[in-house]
Design a protein around this motif. Structure first.
Motif, PDB file in Angstrom:
ATOM      1  N   ALA A   1       0.934  -1.209   0.070  1.00 13.34           N
ATOM      2  CA  ALA A   1      -0.173  -0.141   0.116  1.00 13.34           C
ATOM      3  C   ALA A   1       0.770   1.317   0.062  1.00 13.34           C
ATOM      4  O   ALA A   1       0.366   2.268   0.139  1.00 13.34           O
ATOM      5  CB  ALA A   1      -1.082   0.116   1.331  1.00 13.34           C
TER       6      ALA A   1
ATOM      7  N   THR B   1      -8.980   2.004  -2.898  1.00 11.76           N
ATOM      8  CA  THR B   1      -8.522   3.341  -2.490  1.00 11.76           C
ATOM      9  C   THR B   1      -8.952   4.577  -3.543  1.00 11.76           C
ATOM     10  O   THR B   1      -9.249   4.148  -4.575  1.00 11.76           O
ATOM     11  CB  THR B   1      -6.740   3.178  -2.705  1.00 11.76           C
ATOM     12  OG1 THR B   1      -6.537   4.823  -2.512  1.00 11.76           O
ATOM     13  CG2 THR B   1      -6.592   2.671  -4.164  1.00 11.76           C
TER      14      THR B   1
ATOM     15  N   LYS C   1      -4.463  -1.676  -7.833  1.00 10.90           N
ATOM     16  CA  LYS C   1      -5.818  -1.490  -7.078  1.00 10.90           C
ATOM     17  C   LYS C   1      -7.054  -1.724  -7.965  1.00 10.90           C
ATOM     18  O   LYS C   1      -8.014  -2.644  -7.687  1.00 10.90           O
ATOM     19  CB  LYS C   1      -5.970  -0.509  -6.028  1.00 10.90           C
ATOM     20  CG  LYS C   1      -4.838  -0.456  -5.069  1.00 10.90           C
ATOM     21  CD  LYS C   1      -4.958  -1.512  -3.993  1.00 10.90           C
ATOM     22  CE  LYS C   1      -5.743  -1.496  -2.915  1.00 10.90           C
ATOM     23  NZ  LYS C   1      -5.781  -2.491  -1.850  1.00 10.90           N
TER      24      LYS C   1
ATOM     25  N   ARG D   1     -13.978   1.371  -1.914  1.00  4.19           N
ATOM     26  CA  ARG D   1     -13.046   2.412  -1.812  1.00  4.19           C
ATOM     27  C   ARG D   1     -12.833   3.522  -0.734  1.00  4.19           C
ATOM     28  O   ARG D   1     -13.767   4.183  -0.495  1.00  4.19           O
ATOM     29  CB  ARG D   1     -13.188   3.232  -3.323  1.00  4.19           C
ATOM     30  CG  ARG D   1     -12.892   2.369  -4.357  1.00  4.19           C
ATOM     31  CD  ARG D   1     -12.988   3.346  -5.645  1.00  4.19           C
ATOM     32  NE  ARG D   1     -12.973   2.676  -6.938  1.00  4.19           N
ATOM     33  CZ  ARG D   1     -13.658   2.849  -8.118  1.00  4.19           C
ATOM     34  NH1 ARG D   1     -14.327   3.953  -8.118  1.00  4.19           N
ATOM     35  NH2 ARG D   1     -13.496   2.471  -9.111  1.00  4.19           N
TER      36      ARG D   1
ATOM     37  N   SER E   1     -11.019   6.437   1.745  1.00  2.00           N
ATOM     38  CA  SER E   1     -10.070   7.586   1.432  1.00  2.00           C
ATOM     39  C   SER E   1      -8.868   7.352   2.384  1.00  2.00           C
ATOM     40  O   SER E   1      -9.065   6.481   3.065  1.00  2.00           O
ATOM     41  CB  SER E   1     -10.870   9.098   1.526  1.00  2.00           C
ATOM     42  OG  SER E   1     -11.486   8.758   2.771  1.00  2.00           O
TER      43      SER E   1
END
Ligand SMILES: NC(=O)c1ccc[n+]([C@@H]2O[C@H](COP(=O)([O-])OP(=O)(O)OC[C@H]3O[C@@H](n4cnc5c(N)ncnc54)[C@H](OP(=O)(O)O)[C@@H]3O)[C@@H](O)[C@H]2O)c1
Length: 304
Positions: free
Chosen positions: A78, A117, A144, A162, A164
């Motif tokens: 990530a 994301t 992603k 998704r 934030s």
């Protein structure tokens, strides 16, 4: 299902920033099993199990042993910079690893929830809803997005959520943006923050709240967004944090993305519009000020 029986949930990436927090926030809600890969969390009272998503054998073994009803897939490479310079590894974990898991989930009949994301968007418009077209500017965002598509193609009952920019208590191996900011301010060091990079920051406990409602509810299928209610720049976020925690705002140094050439390809405004999910489940994520006030309380309890 027995009235008193808890849903068995497998959470991948439970040694990471989000996963580690979810383990403690959801441990009484579900029969929860968490996975780690290279960094076993040294704590008692949780069910941790080793899993390498890039190995089909490891995926098969863990899913057959635990046999979860639901899998929340948080494991990923990530770190945007890491992914940019390690394409093979990040594609292997983020895309092939997700595919390995969702295929095995289908074989055992488990529901699959994939955490994605806001960085699937290019940040030119902001206020992105589920109907807006993604266009990632980073390799991380591209992996992603590719995984999202594969997951939704492979499982009819999958949910792609998704998220934030997240903030909350520190994790186990990864300390996160807010922790780095707090450590800097605590020791009187200045911290550079962009005045022109916007997100909808989300307090981690709101992610846990959402899971309490959506894990078993099959109305939540396909693609959903979950971000905080306010769009703020990193600089504005830092100012609210300094006010809530009582640090001098003078330590916050405003910069623009153009001041750092390596940031030029990063999205400017990846704010998410989360009204579809929030309306459907009557969820009201905390504002940045409320979330940081809560975080301050949590941190002071942890220090006692
Ligand atoms: N943090 C944010 O602000 C944010 C925002 C939006 C979306 N997300 C998404 O939320 C999820 C969690 O993010 P995070 O910030 O918590 O990430 P993180 O702290 O970097 O944690 C990553 C997790 O993935 C595990 N992992 C890495 N390689 C693996 C492999 N080959 N097999 C199995 N597990 C592996 C790590 O395990 P070990 O450490 O034990 O190796 C760790 O538990 C990610 O999917 C990310 O895309 C995060």
């Amino acid at each position: 299902m027995d009235a008193g029986k808890k849903t068995k949930v497998l959470l991948t990436g439970a040694s990471g920033f989000l996963g580690f927090n979810l383990m403690s926030l959801l441990k009484t809600e579900f029969e929860l099993y968490g996975t780690y890969c290279a960094n076993p969390p040294p704590i008692e009272g949780y069910r941790f199990i080793k899993l390498d998503v890039t190995s089909q054998e490891s995926v098969r073994e863990v899913l057959e042993t635990v046999h979860p009803e639901v899998i929340i897939h948080a494991a990923a490479k990530a770190d945007v910079d890491f992914c940019e310079s390690n394409h093979d590894v990040s594609f292997g974990v983020n895309v092939r690893g997700s595919e390995n898991l969702v295929k095995q989930a289908e074989l055992i009949g488990a529901r699959f929830i994939y955490l994605s994301t806001d960085l699937v968007f290019d940040g030119e418009e902001g206020d992105y809803s589920e109907d807006d077209n993604p266009n990632p500017t980073s390799f991380y965002g591209a992996t992603k997005l590719e995984a999202e598509e594969r997951v939704l193609n492979l499982s009819q009952k999958a949910l792609v959520l998704r998220l934030s920019l997240l903030y909350g208590n520190r994790g186990h191996s990864n300390v996160g943006f807010v922790y780095r900011l707090l450590e800097s301010l605590k020791t009187g060091k200045s911290f550079r923050l962009f005045t022109d990079q916007y997100r909808t920051p989300l307090y981690l406990e709101d992610v846990a709240e959402a899971f309490k409602g959506i894990v078993l509810d099959m109305n939540f299928r396909g693609l959903y967004h979950l971000g905080g209610p306010e769009m703020v720049s990193r600089w504005q976020f830092g100012q609210i944090l300094a006010e809530v925690f009582g640090f001098s705002e003078k330590l916050l140094l405003p910069i623009k993305m153009e001041d750092l050439p390596e940031m030029l390809t990063r999205p400017r405004d990846c704010s998410l519009n989360s009204s579809r999910l929030c309306k459907q489940m009557n969820l009201q994520p905390l504002s940045v000020k409320e979330g940081l006030q809560k975080l301050k309380q949590v941190m002071s309890v942890n220090q006692q």
